[in-house]
Design an enzyme around this catalytic site. Structure first.
Site, short mmCIF file in Angstrom:
data_model
loop_
_atom_site.label_atom_id
_atom_site.label_comp_id
_atom_site.label_asym_id
_atom_site.label_seq_id
_atom_site.Cartn_x
_atom_site.Cartn_y
_atom_site.Cartn_z
N TYR A 1 7.37 -1.55 8.78
CA TYR A 1 6.11 -2.31 8.78
C TYR A 1 6.08 -3.41 10.08
O TYR A 1 6.86 -3.99 10.50
CB TYR A 1 6.29 -3.25 7.40
CG TYR A 1 5.06 -4.41 7.50
CD1 TYR A 1 3.91 -4.04 6.79
CD2 TYR A 1 5.12 -5.54 8.28
CE1 TYR A 1 2.91 -5.03 6.45
CE2 TYR A 1 3.88 -6.33 8.22
CZ TYR A 1 2.92 -5.84 7.34
OH TYR A 1 1.90 -6.89 7.16
N GLU B 1 -2.48 -3.93 11.06
CA GLU B 1 -1.40 -3.70 10.40
C GLU B 1 -0.87 -2.18 10.35
O GLU B 1 -1.58 -1.32 9.61
CB GLU B 1 -1.41 -4.21 8.82
CG GLU B 1 -0.21 -4.18 8.06
CD GLU B 1 -0.62 -4.68 6.59
OE1 GLU B 1 -0.33 -5.67 6.19
OE2 GLU B 1 -1.32 -3.82 6.06
#
Ligand code: GDP
Ligand code: MN
Length: 354
Positions: free
Chosen positions: A97, A177
């Site tokens: 991530y 993101e």
């Protein structure tokens, strides 16, 4: 403004970030352009698609048309896709991530990362995240920290972070993101998925922005499909007050709509398009108190939208605030009157129906 995955990935690619090879699919007929294995991804403006069946790997080419049909019919959190993204399948060794975001409390951009990404990232313990400020002067040291944190050579992380950071800055993003950032079994780092939000207030310096911008739709709430008065306002408070004022006069508001700060022709047009699908609308009340929004922009949008949509119910428009004079002049040139107060708009709307 929230981008759809394929729009976000296009911006990443422009900034030199590695993304999977892919094409957009608009209908099942385009299945002939694809062959398995392929990853089909529903292009809706919400996350968590994987868990809801919105991301599917189709191995056999003959199964692709049916999979396309299924994805177009699949509702994900209230959204159906206009297009699908068909990508090469990535063979996943690791999933991470990585995000860049504007932190309003510390007034800086932060680099946030977690060694394990994917669909369960929300379950990651908070303290395991890398979370550091990033700017032009610390980019090099952030690259080192990210490389050490994820366990890669600097040369692998450098182009990734440089690309993400430049995409963030050049596009006036408030969020990028990447989840998952995928390490493939061929040892490449590729952005498997990307969520991106751009700063609406920066729209004026981005004439190139032409996105689907479905977030605006989430500010459109159907109150009563049989309602007679449609409302368009800016700011949630003013939009609610407008709805209340319609109801207080004994009329039935059909919808709530907050067109937000970056109102443009597209968003006004889309609002009109939705409104005309309501069967009993007799008037559209537009109530704008412009701060960041500019009255002349709204006026231009109203004029353009009015020209493009036939059989639009009568408009009752109250504008106030930034660039009010310019707006009134623009509307007057098109013989579109404005009224001084919301009260006058409501009275006029009511009178035309007696
Ligand atoms: P999201 O669920 O809306 O966040 O959609 P993602 O694009 O992140 O996809 C969900 C999951 O699909 C990822 O976390 C991967 O683990 C999995 N996946 C399996 N194969 C692939 C692939 O080839 N490409 C991508 N992007 N994801 C894959
Ligand atoms: Mn994802």
């Amino acid at each position: 403004m929230k981008l759809i995955e394929h729009e976000a990935k296009h911006l990443l690619k422009t900034s030199g970030v590695a993304i999977p090879k892919g094409i957009l699919v608009k209908n099942r007929g385009e299945a002939s352009l694809l062959k398995g294995p392929v990853v089909l991804k529903s292009q809706v403006p919400v996350g968590g698609r994987g868990k809801l069946g919105g991301v599917v790997v189709v191995t056999a080419s003959e199964d692709i048309p049916a999979a396309i049909d299924t994805l177009f019919a699949l509702d994900i959190k209230g959204y159906r896709p206009h297009v699908l993204l068909a990508e090469e399948q990535l063979y996943i060794a690791r999933e991470h991530y990585v995000a860049l975001l504007v932190d309003r409390t510390t007034a800086d951009i932060r680099l946030v990362a977690h060694a394990t990404g994917g669909i369960e990232v929300e379950g990651n313990s908070k303290k395991e995240f890398l979370n550091i400020p990033i700017d032009d002067s610390t980019l090099a040291s952030c690259t080192k920290q990210l490389a050490a944190y994820l366990g890669y050579e600097l040369s692998k992380i450098e182009p990734l972070l440089l690309g993400l950071y430049s995409a963030f800055i050049t596009n006036d993003a408030t969020l990028i993101e990447v989840n998952p950032l995928i390490l493939t079994t061929y040892d490449d780092l590729v952005c498997g998925d990307c969520k991106m939000e751009l700063d609406d207030a920066a729209r004026f310096r981005h004439p190139e922005w032409n996105f689907e911008d479905t977030l605006k739709d989430t500010n459109f709430v159907v109150l009563d499909k049989q309602g007679t008065i449609a409302t368009i306002a800016n700011g949630a408070g003013l939009a609610m007050a407008t709805v209340d004022a319609v109801a207080a006069r004994g009329m039935t508001p059909a919808n709530f709509l907050d067109i937000g700060g970056g109102a443009n022709t597209e968003s006004v047009l889309r609002a009109f398009e939705r409104i005309i699908t309501f069967p009993r609308i007799e008037a559209i009340v537009i109530n704008i108190f412009a701060g960041i929004t500019r009255c002349d922009e709204v006026a231009k949008a109203i004029i353009a939208a009015k020209k493009q949509i036939e059989h639009l119910p009568p408009l009752f428009i109250r504008l106030a605030g930034t660039n009010f004079e310019e707006a009134v002049e623009l509307l007057a040139q098109e013989n579109i009157p404005t009224l001084a107060t919301l009260e006058e708009c409501l009275m006029a709307a009511q009178e035309q129906n007696v």
